[in-house]
Design a protein around this motif. Structure first.
Motif, PDB file in Angstrom:
ATOM      1  N   ALA A  31      21.208  51.715  26.554  1.00 22.18           N
ATOM      2  CA  ALA A  31      20.166  50.786  26.991  1.00 22.18           C
ATOM      3  C   ALA A  31      20.452  49.385  26.458  1.00 22.18           C
ATOM      4  CB  ALA A  31      18.799  51.269  26.523  1.00 22.18           C
ATOM      5  N   ALA A  32      20.988  49.315  25.241  1.00 18.72           N
ATOM      6  CA  ALA A  32      21.303  48.015  24.655  1.00 18.72           C
ATOM      7  C   ALA A  32      22.437  47.344  25.424  1.00 18.72           C
ATOM      8  CB  ALA A  32      21.684  48.178  23.198  1.00 18.72           C
ATOM      9  N   GLU A  33      23.452  48.102  25.757  1.00 26.06           N
ATOM     10  CA  GLU A  33      24.547  47.530  26.526  1.00 26.06           C
ATOM     11  C   GLU A  33      24.062  47.057  27.885  1.00 26.06           C
ATOM     12  OE1 GLU A  33      27.731  50.324  26.684  1.00 26.06           O
ATOM     13  OE2 GLU A  33      28.217  50.096  24.572  1.00 26.06           O
ATOM     14  N   ARG A  34      23.194  47.818  28.509  1.00 25.15           N
ATOM     15  CA  ARG A  34      22.665  47.434  29.821  1.00 25.15           C
ATOM     16  C   ARG A  34      21.848  46.144  29.711  1.00 25.15           C
ATOM     17  NH1 ARG A  34      24.851  47.551  33.880  1.00 25.15           N
ATOM     18  NH2 ARG A  34      25.608  49.556  33.250  1.00 25.15           N
ATOM     19  N   ALA A  35      21.047  46.013  28.663  1.00 27.04           N
ATOM     20  CA  ALA A  35      20.259  44.786  28.460  1.00 27.04           C
ATOM     21  C   ALA A  35      21.182  43.595  28.261  1.00 27.04           C
ATOM     22  CB  ALA A  35      19.327  44.944  27.265  1.00 27.04           C
ATOM     23  N   TYR A  36      22.276  43.799  27.517  1.00 25.70           N
ATOM     24  CA  TYR A  36      23.227  42.715  27.291  1.00 25.70           C
ATOM     25  C   TYR A  36      23.877  42.293  28.597  1.00 25.70           C
ATOM     26  CZ  TYR A  36      26.906  39.997  25.138  1.00 25.70           C
ATOM     27  OH  TYR A  36      27.731  38.968  24.779  1.00 25.70           O
ATOM     28  N   LEU A  37      24.311  43.274  29.389  1.00 26.20           N
ATOM     29  CA  LEU A  37      24.961  42.953  30.657  1.00 26.20           C
ATOM     30  C   LEU A  37      23.997  42.296  31.639  1.00 26.20           C
ATOM     31  CD1 LEU A  37      27.238  46.066  31.116  1.00 26.20           C
ATOM     32  CD2 LEU A  37      27.905  43.767  30.472  1.00 26.20           C
ATOM     33  N   ASP A  38      22.728  42.691  31.608  1.00 26.19           N
ATOM     34  CA  ASP A  38      21.733  42.038  32.463  1.00 26.19           C
ATOM     35  C   ASP A  38      21.563  40.578  32.077  1.00 26.19           C
ATOM     36  OD1 ASP A  38      21.350  44.356  33.890  1.00 26.19           O
ATOM     37  OD2 ASP A  38      19.522  44.936  32.816  1.00 26.19           O
ATOM     38  N   GLY A  39      21.583  40.294  30.775  1.00 27.68           N
ATOM     39  CA  GLY A  39      21.495  38.911  30.323  1.00 27.68           C
ATOM     40  C   GLY A  39      22.697  38.089  30.743  1.00 27.68           C
ATOM     41  N   ILE A  40      23.887  38.672  30.636  1.00 30.15           N
ATOM     42  CA  ILE A  40      25.097  37.985  31.079  1.00 30.15           C
ATOM     43  C   ILE A  40      25.029  37.746  32.581  1.00 30.15           C
ATOM     44  CG2 ILE A  40      27.583  38.242  31.401  1.00 30.15           C
ATOM     45  CD1 ILE A  40      27.673  39.682  28.732  1.00 30.15           C
ATOM     46  N   ALA A  41      24.525  38.732  33.320  1.00 31.06           N
ATOM     47  CA  ALA A  41      24.409  38.586  34.771  1.00 31.06           C
ATOM     48  C   ALA A  41      23.463  37.442  35.134  1.00 31.06           C
ATOM     49  CB  ALA A  41      23.926  39.890  35.394  1.00 31.06           C
ATOM     50  N   ARG A  79      32.150  47.017  34.659  1.00 35.67           N
ATOM     51  CA  ARG A  79      32.905  48.192  35.132  1.00 35.67           C
ATOM     52  C   ARG A  79      33.492  49.010  33.990  1.00 35.67           C
ATOM     53  NH1 ARG A  79      30.386  47.303  39.184  1.00 35.67           N
ATOM     54  NH2 ARG A  79      31.216  46.243  41.002  1.00 35.67           N
ATOM     55  N   ARG A  80      33.202  48.603  32.749  1.00 31.87           N
ATOM     56  CA  ARG A  80      33.685  49.260  31.530  1.00 31.87           C
ATOM     57  C   ARG A  80      35.211  49.333  31.466  1.00 31.87           C
ATOM     58  NH1 ARG A  80      28.895  53.423  31.804  1.00 31.87           N
ATOM     59  NH2 ARG A  80      27.396  52.197  30.633  1.00 31.87           N
ATOM     60  N   ARG A  81      35.852  48.242  31.838  1.00 29.64           N
ATOM     61  CA  ARG A  81      37.314  48.150  31.799  1.00 29.64           C
ATOM     62  C   ARG A  81      37.812  47.483  30.517  1.00 29.64           C
ATOM     63  NH1 ARG A  81      38.456  51.171  35.946  1.00 29.64           N
ATOM     64  NH2 ARG A  81      37.828  50.447  37.985  1.00 29.64           N
ATOM     65  N   VAL A  82      36.899  46.875  29.759  1.00 25.23           N
ATOM     66  CA  VAL A  82      37.238  46.220  28.506  1.00 25.23           C
ATOM     67  C   VAL A  82      36.215  46.690  27.470  1.00 25.23           C
ATOM     68  CG1 VAL A  82      35.870  44.142  28.985  1.00 25.23           C
ATOM     69  CG2 VAL A  82      37.841  43.980  27.482  1.00 25.23           C
ATOM     70  N   SER A  83      36.634  46.751  26.220  1.00 25.04           N
ATOM     71  CA  SER A  83      35.706  47.209  25.186  1.00 25.04           C
ATOM     72  C   SER A  83      34.515  46.262  25.099  1.00 25.04           C
ATOM     73  CB  SER A  83      36.399  47.315  23.827  1.00 25.04           C
ATOM     74  OG  SER A  83      36.604  46.049  23.279  1.00 25.04           O
ATOM     75  N   PHE A  84      33.375  46.836  24.812  1.00 29.06           N
ATOM     76  CA  PHE A  84      32.146  46.046  24.798  1.00 29.06           C
ATOM     77  C   PHE A  84      32.181  44.971  23.725  1.00 29.06           C
ATOM     78  CE2 PHE A  84      27.794  45.270  23.430  1.00 29.06           C
ATOM     79  CZ  PHE A  84      27.273  44.801  24.617  1.00 29.06           C
ATOM     80  N   ALA A  85      32.646  45.315  22.539  1.00 28.89           N
ATOM     81  CA  ALA A  85      32.660  44.345  21.434  1.00 28.89           C
ATOM     82  C   ALA A  85      33.590  43.172  21.743  1.00 28.89           C
ATOM     83  CB  ALA A  85      33.089  45.032  20.146  1.00 28.89           C
ATOM     84  N   LEU A  86      34.758  43.455  22.264  1.00 31.21           N
ATOM     85  CA  LEU A  86      35.719  42.399  22.571  1.00 31.21           C
ATOM     86  C   LEU A  86      35.265  41.562  23.763  1.00 31.21           C
ATOM     87  CD1 LEU A  86      38.462  41.169  21.874  1.00 31.21           C
ATOM     88  CD2 LEU A  86      39.494  42.794  23.448  1.00 31.21           C
TER      89      LEU A  86
END
Length: 167
Positions: free
Chosen positions: A41-51, A106-113
């Motif tokens: 859920a945290a990763e999804r919230a982060y990606l929504d913010g980036i979007a 698309r989860r092609r790169v590590s989330f932290a990087l």
């Protein structure tokens, strides 16, 4: 014509600031959601913010940049933007943000990087847009970005570690 140039530069800076602020907001949402232990859920919230940053900031940024290039061509400005290293650093960072955000979704790169790279690129664009960086060659700008992204990667990893600790 000076009013048009001022407006275009304003919209370019506004786009960069919107993107950088949404990157900060997304990082805060990620840390807040990570405290609950639900990383998905945290990763999804982060990606929504980036979007949101991409959806609102990037069009302002790129359209204003295109308009500034057209105005420089019409006015026969010297040098033309495409001949400057800062223009190409700017465009490379914009493409890097778009590509890294796509790879993150698309989860092609590590989330932290990926998140550190996007975060650093948005802020680097803000500093380029506001003229807060000295005149750099393209290679020097790329090296400075890599160093900034590496430092942000470490800082964000440490902040996430501290946020995940149950104190």
């Amino acid at each position: 014509m000076s009013t048009l140039l001022f407006l275009l530069v304003f919209f370019q800076a506004l786009g960069a600031l919107v993107g950088a602020i949404t990157a900060v907001w997304s990082e805060l949402a990620y840390v807040r959601a990570m405290r609950d232990g639900r990383l998905d859920a945290a990763e999804r919230a982060y990606l929504d913010g980036i979007a949101k940053g991409l959806r609102f900031g990037m069009p302002f940024l790129l359209l204003a940049s295109l308009a500034l290039v057209i105005v420089a061509y019409v006015l026969h400005a010297a040098p033309q933007p495409a001949l400057t290293a800062s223009y190409w650093a700017f465009m490379t960072l914009a493409l890097l943000i778009i590509g890294t955000s796509f790879a993150l979704s698309r989860r092609r790169v590590s989330f932290a990087l990926g998140s550190a790279g996007v975060f650093a690129a948005w802020w680097f664009l803000v500093f380029l847009t506001l003229g807060r960086l000295p005149a750099l060659s393209f290679g020097a700008a790329a090296a400075l970005y890599v160093v900034a992204a590496a430092l942000l990667y470490g800082a964000l990893r440490y902040a996430r570690l501290l946020a995940s600790l149950k104190l």
